[in-house]
Write a protein that holds these residues in place. Structure first.
Motif, PDB file in Angstrom:
ATOM      1  N   LEU A 102      -0.420   4.828   2.120  1.00 53.43           N
ATOM      2  CA  LEU A 102      -1.047   5.247   0.860  1.00 53.43           C
ATOM      3  C   LEU A 102       0.005   5.713  -0.144  1.00 53.43           C
ATOM      4  O   LEU A 102      -0.061   5.361  -1.322  1.00 53.43           O
ATOM      5  CB  LEU A 102      -2.064   6.362   1.149  1.00 53.43           C
ATOM      6  N   ALA A 103       0.984   6.479   0.326  1.00 54.70           N
ATOM      7  CA  ALA A 103       2.026   6.961  -0.582  1.00 54.70           C
ATOM      8  C   ALA A 103       2.762   5.772  -1.201  1.00 54.70           C
ATOM      9  O   ALA A 103       2.990   5.722  -2.418  1.00 54.70           O
ATOM     10  CB  ALA A 103       3.003   7.866   0.165  1.00 54.70           C
ATOM     11  N   LEU A 104       3.104   4.789  -0.346  1.00 52.90           N
ATOM     12  CA  LEU A 104       3.930   3.678  -0.829  1.00 52.90           C
ATOM     13  C   LEU A 104       3.116   2.691  -1.671  1.00 52.90           C
ATOM     14  O   LEU A 104       3.545   2.293  -2.752  1.00 52.90           O
ATOM     15  CB  LEU A 104       4.604   2.973   0.348  1.00 52.90           C
ATOM     16  N   LEU A 238      -1.150  11.243 -10.477  1.00 55.36           N
ATOM     17  CA  LEU A 238      -0.815  10.473  -9.281  1.00 55.36           C
ATOM     18  C   LEU A 238      -1.815  10.778  -8.162  1.00 55.36           C
ATOM     19  O   LEU A 238      -2.262   9.896  -7.433  1.00 55.36           O
ATOM     20  CB  LEU A 238       0.617  10.799  -8.830  1.00 55.36           C
ATOM     21  N   ARG A 239      -2.180  12.055  -8.080  1.00 54.02           N
ATOM     22  CA  ARG A 239      -3.147  12.503  -7.077  1.00 54.02           C
ATOM     23  C   ARG A 239      -4.473  11.734  -7.226  1.00 54.02           C
ATOM     24  O   ARG A 239      -5.036  11.240  -6.250  1.00 54.02           O
ATOM     25  CB  ARG A 239      -3.394  13.990  -7.339  1.00 54.02           C
ATOM     26  N   VAL A 244      -8.202   7.229  -5.355  1.00 51.31           N
ATOM     27  CA  VAL A 244      -8.903   5.954  -5.564  1.00 51.31           C
ATOM     28  C   VAL A 244      -8.373   4.899  -4.581  1.00 51.31           C
ATOM     29  O   VAL A 244      -9.147   4.176  -3.943  1.00 51.31           O
ATOM     30  CB  VAL A 244      -8.738   5.474  -7.030  1.00 51.31           C
ATOM     31  N   CYS A 245      -7.047   4.838  -4.445  1.00 46.95           N
ATOM     32  CA  CYS A 245      -6.440   3.868  -3.511  1.00 46.95           C
ATOM     33  C   CYS A 245      -6.930   4.102  -2.088  1.00 46.95           C
ATOM     34  O   CYS A 245      -7.251   3.150  -1.375  1.00 46.95           O
ATOM     35  CB  CYS A 245      -4.922   4.038  -3.479  1.00 46.95           C
ATOM     36  N   ALA A 246      -6.961   5.357  -1.669  1.00 45.75           N
ATOM     37  CA  ALA A 246      -7.350   5.674  -0.286  1.00 45.75           C
ATOM     38  C   ALA A 246      -8.760   5.180  -0.013  1.00 45.75           C
ATOM     39  O   ALA A 246      -9.048   4.608   1.038  1.00 45.75           O
ATOM     40  CB  ALA A 246      -7.255   7.180  -0.043  1.00 45.75           C
ATOM     41  N   VAL A 247      -9.647   5.394  -0.991  1.00 41.34           N
ATOM     42  CA  VAL A 247     -11.055   5.010  -0.820  1.00 41.34           C
ATOM     43  C   VAL A 247     -11.198   3.488  -0.877  1.00 41.34           C
ATOM     44  O   VAL A 247     -11.888   2.879  -0.064  1.00 41.34           O
ATOM     45  CB  VAL A 247     -11.916   5.705  -1.901  1.00 41.34           C
ATOM     46  N   THR A 248     -10.515   2.862  -1.834  1.00 38.11           N
ATOM     47  CA  THR A 248     -10.632   1.406  -1.998  1.00 38.11           C
ATOM     48  C   THR A 248     -10.009   0.671  -0.817  1.00 38.11           C
ATOM     49  O   THR A 248     -10.557  -0.317  -0.327  1.00 38.11           O
ATOM     50  CB  THR A 248      -9.941   0.970  -3.299  1.00 38.11           C
ATOM     51  N   MET A 249      -8.863   1.156  -0.359  1.00 39.53           N
ATOM     52  CA  MET A 249      -8.173   0.484   0.740  1.00 39.53           C
ATOM     53  C   MET A 249      -8.725   0.908   2.110  1.00 39.53           C
ATOM     54  O   MET A 249      -8.282   0.392   3.136  1.00 39.53           O
ATOM     55  CB  MET A 249      -6.672   0.779   0.676  1.00 39.53           C
TER      56      MET A 249
END
Ligand SMILES: *Cc1c(COP(=O)(O)O)cnc(C)c1O
Length: 408
Positions: A102-104, A238-239, A244-249
């Motif tokens: 997720l960070a990357l 960024l947070r 959003v990325c965590a949920v989508t991915m």
């Protein structure tokens, strides 16, 4: 044989009682509060109306909709780890590797360069060398104990630097202050995987890191029964992007794991301090045993980064130590067999002491030469100290080292 009566009255449809069973019931009231956190495994949450949903999605009302997007057990656990890290809005993920990913992926895109420490956790290394390049993200590695080597490896398109403060399994200490200064001066994000040091020793956000990562699976949860990660970012924009990325991915965690980890986390400080005392004592004990070639423990004066460890991690040395015995595979086999009360398992941070052998586990993919270059021989072991009684632990290792000497 089938029952002749049931054959006469076949059930073809649910009865009203069966249907009633499916209806939601009010949760029993209690004016007294439960002391333990409740677990909420529900995947979906029913709402009152489209207007109520609007209010939730537009942030005018607090509520959950779908567990991948958030649930009370993840939020409770995240808030507790936020408190330990001095962070805000941290995200709990389905594993430590999900947090690294997720960070990357959340912070970088095609055309960016990511610089990693050259002794990162094995899967983080593979993410860097095998997966990110496939997506058009350039990667390279450099020695994080030497900020000049990091400076030399930065590129005009470097977007993020990923380091671990304490390397695995050689327990070298990164020059966090030097690297943070470099990153700050050039507007590069600094991500610190703090799994080995834990917030009990170091809070990376207070040392210039932009992102802090944990494998909660290890010391924070502490009982080897939940696989989880954690990621917090300093910058609110960024947070929000990372969430959003965590949920989508689909990198988000299960309620049950979060609930288990929260229970484990309540005793984290106690477990950590006792394990650390055991690690320090075991390091000195091993150093005095015949047959032990070297002991690596950041709290010992003979550690190559001892001074840096003291400034960065405090006066103590952490819960991890490594040591090397003379002899090859036969001696290594004899050691783990003789230490039959110590789990020989490639993990760390369990409540009990665990012993791992990098040459046959975490570092087995490396060539013999590549392992030798970082000092990992067949006689090299890593210990994650647990909370056992110290004398008992020392005796286990005395016996195991003697058995190895006899075999090797
Ligand atoms: C274990 C570990 C990870 C990965 O965590 P998982 O929960 O196993 O996915 C990442 N970084 C470090 C330093 C680790 O020790």
């Amino acid at each position: 044989m089938s029952d002749p009566k049931s054959a006469e009255t076949p059930r073809t449809a649910p009865t009203p009682d069966d249907t009633a069973l499916l209806r939601g019931l009010p949760w029993p009231d209690s004016t007294s509060r439960p002391l333990g956190s409740p677990i909420q495994p529900s995947v979906v949450y029913a709402s009152d109306s489209p207007d109520a949903l609007d209010a939730q999605y537009e942030g005018r009302a607090q509520g959950y909709t779908y567990a991948r997007e958030g649930h009370p057990n993840a939020d409770t656990l995240a808030a507790r780890i936020d408190g330990l890290e001095g962070a805000e809005g941290g995200i709990v993920t389905g594993s430590g590797m999900a947090a690294v990913t997720l960070a990357l992926l959340g912070a970088c895109g095609a055309g960016d360069h990511v610089l990693g420490g050259d002794q990162l956790y094995g899967r983080s290394l593979r993410l860097m060398t095998e997966e990110l390049p496939r997506l058009g993200i350039e990667t390279s590695l450099a020695d994080p104990t030497d900020s000049a080597a990091i400076a030399a490896a930065l590129r005009p398109n470097t977007r993020l630097v990923l380091i671990e403060t304490v390397s695995n399994p050689t327990l070298r200490i990164a020059d966090l202050a030097g690297i943070a200064a470099l990153c700050r001066a050039r507007g590069i994000l600094l991500a610190v995987d703090s799994t080995f040091s834990t917030p009990r020793a170091l809070r990376p956000l207070e040392h210039g890191a932009d992102l802090v990562i944990h494998s909660v699976t290890k010391l924070l949860a502490g009982h080897s029964d939940a696989t989880l990660g954690y990621l917090a970012a300093r910058d609110p924009d960024l947070r929000a992007r990372l969430r959003v990325c965590a949920v989508t991915m689909g990198l988000t965690p299960s309620p049950f794991d979060c609930w288990l980890a929260e229970r484990g986390l309540l005793s984290f400080a106690l477990r950590h301090d006792r394990a650390e005392a055991n690690a320090a004592r075991l390091a000195d004990h091993l150093a005095g045993l015949p047959g032990v070639r070297r002991v690596i423990y950041p709290g010992r004066a003979d550690h190559p980064d001892h001074a840096r460890a003291q400034t960065l991690l405090g006066p103590r040395g952490g819960t991890m130590l490594s040591f090397e015995i003379a002899g090859g595979r036969a001696a290594a086999n004899a050691l783990t067999r003789a230490a039959s009360q110590i789990a020989f398992a490639p993990t760390l941070g369990d409540i009990g002491t665990t012993l791992s052998h990098p040459a046959s586990s975490s570092h087995r993919a490396l060539s013999h030469e590549a392992r030798a270059a970082i000092g990992i021989s067949e006689g090299f072991f890593r210990v994650s100290a647990g909370v056992e009684e110290g004398d008992w632990l020392a005796a286990q290792f005395t016996a195991a080292i003697a058995a190895a000497a006899a075999a090797g």
